[in-house]
Each structure stands twice: as C-alpha cells, then as structure tokens.
Design a protein around this motif. Sequence first.
Motif, PDB file in Angstrom:
ATOM      1  N   LYS A  74       0.862  -1.175   0.000  1.00 39.91           N
ATOM      2  CA  LYS A  74       0.000   0.000   0.000  1.00 39.91           C
ATOM      3  C   LYS A  74       0.905   1.234   0.000  1.00 39.91           C
ATOM      4  O   LYS A  74       1.660   1.454   0.953  1.00 39.91           O
ATOM      5  N   ASP A  99       0.841   4.795   0.422  1.00 41.18           N
ATOM      6  CA  ASP A  99      -0.055   5.852   0.892  1.00 41.18           C
ATOM      7  C   ASP A  99       0.751   6.974   1.542  1.00 41.18           C
ATOM      8  O   ASP A  99       1.992   6.967   1.515  1.00 41.18           O
ATOM      9  N   ALA A 100       0.032   7.923   2.146  1.00 37.75           N
ATOM     10  CA  ALA A 100       0.699   9.088   2.733  1.00 37.75           C
ATOM     11  C   ALA A 100       1.720   8.662   3.790  1.00 37.75           C
ATOM     12  O   ALA A 100       2.834   9.211   3.848  1.00 37.75           O
ATOM     13  N   HIS A 128      -3.547   0.050  -5.426  1.00 40.34           N
ATOM     14  CA  HIS A 128      -2.774   0.025  -4.171  1.00 40.34           C
ATOM     15  C   HIS A 128      -1.990   1.332  -3.982  1.00 40.34           C
ATOM     16  O   HIS A 128      -1.291   1.502  -2.990  1.00 40.34           O
ATOM     17  N   SER A 143      -1.890   5.497  -3.678  1.00 37.65           N
ATOM     18  CA  SER A 143      -2.666   6.715  -3.458  1.00 37.65           C
ATOM     19  C   SER A 143      -2.166   7.759  -4.463  1.00 37.65           C
ATOM     20  O   SER A 143      -1.160   8.445  -4.225  1.00 37.65           O
ATOM     21  N   GLU A 161      -1.795  11.416  -3.269  1.00 32.45           N
ATOM     22  CA  GLU A 161      -0.610  11.684  -2.441  1.00 32.45           C
ATOM     23  C   GLU A 161       0.663  11.717  -3.290  1.00 32.45           C
ATOM     24  O   GLU A 161       1.560  12.512  -3.048  1.00 32.45           O
TER      25      GLU A 161
END
Length: 358
Positions: A92, A94-95, A117, A119, A122
């Motif tokens: 993942k 992400d942020a 998967h 972001s 971001e």
Amino acid sequence: MWCSHMALRRLQRIAVAPLNAAGGLTSKVQREMSTLPRVYVTRQIPPEGLKILKESGQVQFELWDSDDPVPRKELLQKVKGVDGLLCVLTEKIDAELLDAAGPNLKVLSTMSVGFDHLSLEELKKRGIRVGYTPDVLTDAVAELTVALLLTTSRRLIEATHEAKIGGWGTWRTLWLCGHELANSTVGIFGLGRIGVAIAERLAPFKVKKFIYTDMAPRPELASAINAEFVSFDELAKQSDFLAVCCALTPETKEICNKNLFSKMKNTSIFINTSRGGVVNQEDLYEALSTGQIAGAGLDVTVPEPLPTSHPLFTLKNCVILPHIASASYTTRNAMSSLAANNLLLGLRGQPMIKELKL
Ligand SMILES: O=C(O)C(=O)CO
C-alpha cells in the motif's frame, strides 16, 4: 544528483571495478557508488528485471529478498531517504509510506497494471512520477480468463473431483452439464485492452454477440470485436457470460452486487479477473447459493488470500484461483523488465515507457 554520461560509463563497469589489496572495491569506486540514486525493491522480482537493475550501474538498490511481502514496519524503515521505489501490488503506497520515504523519493514503479494500491493523490501532491506495466500482461490475463470461464461453465473442477472420488458411475444424460459459448452473448464490464483480448479469444467459440459497458462508449476498441455498447442493466440482463475487466476505483467498488446479480439470467456465468474489490462477495454468495446465477469464476478476491474458511469455498459452482491471471514466466519477466526500465528512465528524468498521468 544524476551522474554525467562519463561517470555513468565508469559506473557501468563496476562489475569489473578494480579491487583493493583486501579484495574490496577501491575507495574511488565506493565513493562513486555512494553518489548513485538509492532504490528499494520491495520483493524478489523475476530475473530479467533484476538483471536490468544490476547491470545498469545507475542505481544502488536494496531488495526485500523474499517471495513474501516485506512487513509494513520494515518497509517504512527501508524506504527512508530512497530516490526510487519498485513495488508490487501488495504494497500500500499511501501518505504514511511516502512521508516515511521523505522528499528524495522521485519515482515509483509498480510491477502491475493495476494501481488501486497506490494513493495517486498523495503521489501527485509530492510530484512523484509513477510507472506501471500495462500491455505486457494482456495476453496472459486474457488466456487465463478464457481458461477460467471454460473451467467454470463446463464444471471442470467438479468433474475431475467426481472422477477421482468414485462419483463417476455410468454415462448419464444430464450429469455435469454446463453452459456452452456457441450462440451465447458475452458481456464485458470495462472494455480496455484486456477485454478486447478476451473477446478475440472467445470469438472462435462461435459467440453470437459481444456487448460491453463502460463509463462511455469506446468505439475504436469495440469495433475490433464488433461489440455493442449497452447500459449496465442491459449487460446484466443479456449476458450469458459476464467478464469483469474494469479497474478498481471508488466508482467500481462493489459495483457487482445484488443489483447486478438479481438482473442476470439463472444460466449465466460471472467471471472476475480484475480486482476482488469490484464484487460484493456476500451478494455473490447469495446469488450462487440460491441459483440466481449459474456459476462464478474468480481470480481475485477480498482479502487475498481468501481464508480457506470463506463461504465461497463451500460452493461447487464457484471456482476460485489465487490471483494468477498474469502468472506466466514470459509475462512476469516482461513485467519486471518494464518496471525496472520505467524506474531507471524516471530516475534519469526521461519519459518512462509506461507512465501514469497523474
Ligand atoms: O498487474 C496486475 O495488476 C495484476 O493484477 C497482476 O496480475
């Protein structure tokens, strides 16, 4: 940060670099290497991609040398300060991960065509470029989709099981009957390269009609397979075989739910080789167990792996594969090469072979 052409040529010779008296790299070579962009690779990748990274002489990279995912805590540590990241679809991005990586991270390359998967918001916010691996897996995924469709509709898993356990009595007139493609209507939900490739492979089975739905008509793709654009409801109503080929997005999340299944024929076969998240699995279980639809073939589920205790595993009319649509040696090597090349090009500030527009 990027090294000159001359420096690059020198670094490409690192494999035969001069050694010091103790057999190690000379300090000059060590200095040159330490100025190279740092890359973290989150998994053992197939050999062709690895070879490209190794022989490029353009990056110093560390690899999570395992066939299993790197634990999240470890990943958050490993990405600190890297310039590039090569990941697979189980990570993942992400942020939290991008914050852990910090401002050096300029390029992310995923060894997958799917990017649910990641972001993207971001990544865009931080100006990180993203490479992915479409096209190279189209044939393998289409091939597997056809295999899964036939396995499900002609009840091959049940049949081999019966043969093995002594359920094979005399030849019986309706025993293990399934549904055939000849004269059928095949519906494609999400017409892209993969949907077209599936239809091309199914056409010789004497399919009567191809229909599809998507956000909007896609006439260039549809004309290649003579497919008609229909509404989502019509797709459900008319399809004898419904193949899901769309990306997982907020719009498609669990879009295959009781609303869809309740409109399908009770002789229809549902096939999903895209992402498990597009299906509401409780509704699918209901549709399969009550005979609302005839069968389902799934290469993708939520979660992955699907726990062996999951109710879908109890159904004879549900064939479940462990996300293997792109799993051919040729394709997985092509995906790893493309991911490696995307990464190297991105780090050089050049256009990637396949780059997502953010
Ligand atoms: O590349 C992807 O997105 C996959 O799902 C691999 O098959």
